[in-house]
Enzyme design. Structure first.
Site: not given
Length: 98
Positions: A62-64, A90
């Site tokens: 997961v990242c932004r 996110m």
């Protein structure tokens, strides 16, 4: 590369599934909120910390927004890890954060 949506991850967590989630955002970003249980491993450190991971487990990255997690997933895949990129990152996450 395998992908999963934020909604699918949220559903799995709500069903009580134990997921291995790696958040590759920077520490300051994670401080603003992360998926419960996610482990922070900033993208720049993934190569140096991959020894902490097990090749028998599947990891959701997961990242932004999905770009950095895609790069991390490609790197880990190259080394034989089972990885899934969470598309939308996110920015798409509507579930609980800690």
């Amino acid at each position: 590369m395998k992908t999963i949506t934020a909604k699918e991850v949220e559903t799995l967590l709500n069903e009580g599934k134990e997921l291995n989630i790696i958040d590759v955002r920077e520490t300051e970003e994670v401080a603003e909120g992360k998926i419960p249980g996610a482990v922070n491993m900033p993208l720049g450190l993934v190569e140096f910390r991959m020894h902490e991971l097990e090749k028998t487990k599947e990891y959701i990255i997961v990242c932004r927004s999905g770009g950095r997690s895609g790069r991390a997933a490609q790197l880990l895949d190259t080394y034989g890890f089972q990885v899934i990129n969470m598309t939308g990152g996110m920015l798409s996450w509507e579930g609980k954060v800690e």
